[in-house]
Design an enzyme around this catalytic site. Structure first.
Site, mmCIF file in Angstrom:
data_model
loop_
_atom_site.group_PDB
_atom_site.id
_atom_site.type_symbol
_atom_site.label_atom_id
_atom_site.label_comp_id
_atom_site.label_asym_id
_atom_site.label_seq_id
_atom_site.Cartn_x
_atom_site.Cartn_y
_atom_site.Cartn_z
ATOM 1 C CG HIS A 132 12.211 22.611 -24.986
ATOM 2 N ND1 HIS A 132 12.165 23.579 -24.010
ATOM 3 C CD2 HIS A 132 11.375 21.622 -24.573
ATOM 4 C CE1 HIS A 132 11.328 23.201 -23.067
ATOM 5 N NE2 HIS A 132 10.838 22.009 -23.383
ATOM 6 C CG ASP A 159 13.875 26.214 -25.319
ATOM 7 O OD1 ASP A 159 12.823 25.864 -25.877
ATOM 8 O OD2 ASP A 159 14.014 26.269 -24.089
ATOM 9 C CB SER A 165 10.379 21.170 -19.961
ATOM 10 O OG SER A 165 9.391 21.561 -20.872
#
Length: 435
Positions: free
Chosen positions: A405, A375, A220
């Site tokens: 995600h 995602d 991330s």
């Protein structure tokens, strides 16, 4: 007779006093019971509303698998967020502080095969993971930057993952505990990571690390830091060259927020579009009232878009991802100078590693990119992959068809683990072993 009369009056007064005290006590208990009942009803009401809202507003693609488990995880996350928001409105603590507190309650596993040392590089806490088995030579080094969008994630919440990576790859791993929102904003996070990384890179042999085998890894926003850090450290003669970079479902720009994955996956947890915008604005200290300008691109000057559109266009995506683009309006929207002035930090170098010049990309080390089908940031990874390929940089790509995600965080959560979580962890381990 007089004494008896006075004594009787005193007894009556004491009885009346005791009765009044009992009545007040009973009234207080009754009030407390009413208050507790009201609070319980409110808690139940807010919780039920949160659960109902989550079921009505989110999308759970069947391809993810374990959809019931996925919904439960999202509902728990929404409940924590909702109660954090209530506490913030009551002035008790900020929502993000509450989320961080809940996150700190997660258990940390102790591994007898790995020595963990808590260190402080200046004001920056770091955690060192070293296999206890003796090594005949210097080990590989990993610098890990955790995810969490600058508001979540910590050395504790990523402890188990870092432990597994160090043990299974026989590497020395340093995790950086950068400072987060709401107390700190951009550029503190990047500066913390840069300073801690430079300190570690200058002391590799002290920690038993081979300077020719240092890998940067992150998920991330941690992967965004990896990309920016790798570009920043290019050409530093006083530091070892980075051997490889591992980028796990990261964002590489915040300019074009209308890529196909931003539309297709905008309501898919654990990172919905609304949550992404809230975190992004908090991190960059942008007022949330400018979110529409960010979404439509009204904050992008015409000349800037003309310069970068060749790298930001969905035309650069593989066909199977490109055809999902169902954009209904022209992007970017007409330029709004006020919006630009309030949001211009999105054009800073640290937030757009995707848009670095070709000569920078040509010098980058090999990369391992992980993207997830469900995602919202999927297409950022695909665009970064193309730029690396265009410049001839060796690149390995893993696309997780059932991934979403944040899924890597559940790899060790037993009944709350997902197949995609283990797939990513095992793939990262396998890649590192080859470096």
């Amino acid at each position: 007779m007089r004494v008896a009369f006075v004594s009787g009056t005193g007894t009556n007064s004491e009885a009346q006093l005791l009765k009044r005290q009992k009545d007040r006590r009973d009234a207080m208990i009754a009030s407390l019971v009413v208050l507790i009942t009201v609070v319980c009803i409110m808690v139940l009401g807010f919780s039920l509303w949160t659960l109902l809202e989550s079921f009505l507003t989110i999308d759970v693609p069947p391809a993810i698998g374990h959809t019931v488990k996925f919904r439960i995880m999202h509902c728990l996350a929404q409940l924590i967020k909702t109660w954090g928001n209530i506490l913030e409105k009551l002035g008790i603590c900020s929502m993000f502080h509450f989320i961080q507190f809940v996150e700190s309650l997660l258990p940390i596993k102790k591994d007898p095969k790995v020595m963990v040392t808590k260190l402080q590089f200046g004001t920056i806490p770091v955690r060192l993971f070293q296999p206890k088995t003796a090594s005949p030579s210097l080990r590989r080094g990993i610098i890990f930057y955790h995810g969490g969008g600058s508001v979540m994630g910590s050395l504790d919440s990523y402890h188990n993952l870092c432990n597994v990576l160090a043990r299974e790859t026989d590497s020395v791993l340093m995790a950086v505990g950068y400072r987060k929102c709401p107390d700190y904003h951009y550029p503190i996070i990047f500066c913390d990571c840069l300073n801690a990384s430079i300190h570690f890179l200058k002391s590799l042999k002290f920690y038993g690390v081979d300077p020719s085998r240092v890998v940067l890894c992150g998920d991330s926003i941690g992967g965004t830091i990896v990309a920016s850090m790798t570009q920043t450290l290019i050409g530093r003669p006083d530091l070892p060259h980075i051997r490889a970079q591992i980028l796990i479902y990261s964002f590489f720009q915040v300019i074009n927020l209308q890529l196909p994955s931003f539309q297709q996956n905008k309501n898919i947890p654990l990172l919905t579009r609304n949550l992404m915008l809230m975190i992004m604005c908090k991190y960059l200290a942008i007022d949330l009232s400018w979110k529409d300008a960010l979404l439509t691109g009204a904050c992008i000057p015409v000349d800037v878009w003309e310069k970068y559109r060749k790298w930001l266009s969905s035309d650069n995506l593989p066909e199977r991802f490109r055809k999902k683009d169902n954009q209904q309006f022209k992007f970017p929207a007409p330029f709004n100078e006020a919006a630009y002035l309030e949001t211009k930090c999105i054009f800073d170098r640290e937030h757009k590693p995707l848009l670095a010049d070709d000569d920078i990309f040509a010098q980058l080390p090999e990369a391992f990119i992980v993207t997830c089908e469900w995602d919202i940031l999927r297409d950022d990874g695909l665009l970064y992959k193309k730029r690396l390929e265009d410049q001839g940089v060796p690149m390995t790509w893993l696309h997780v068809e059932d991934g979403f995600h944040g899924c890597i965080n559940f790899f060790d959560k037993k009944i709350f683990s997902f197949p995609c979580s283990l797939e990513i962890v095992n793939a990262v381990i396998s890649y590192i072993k080859k470096v």
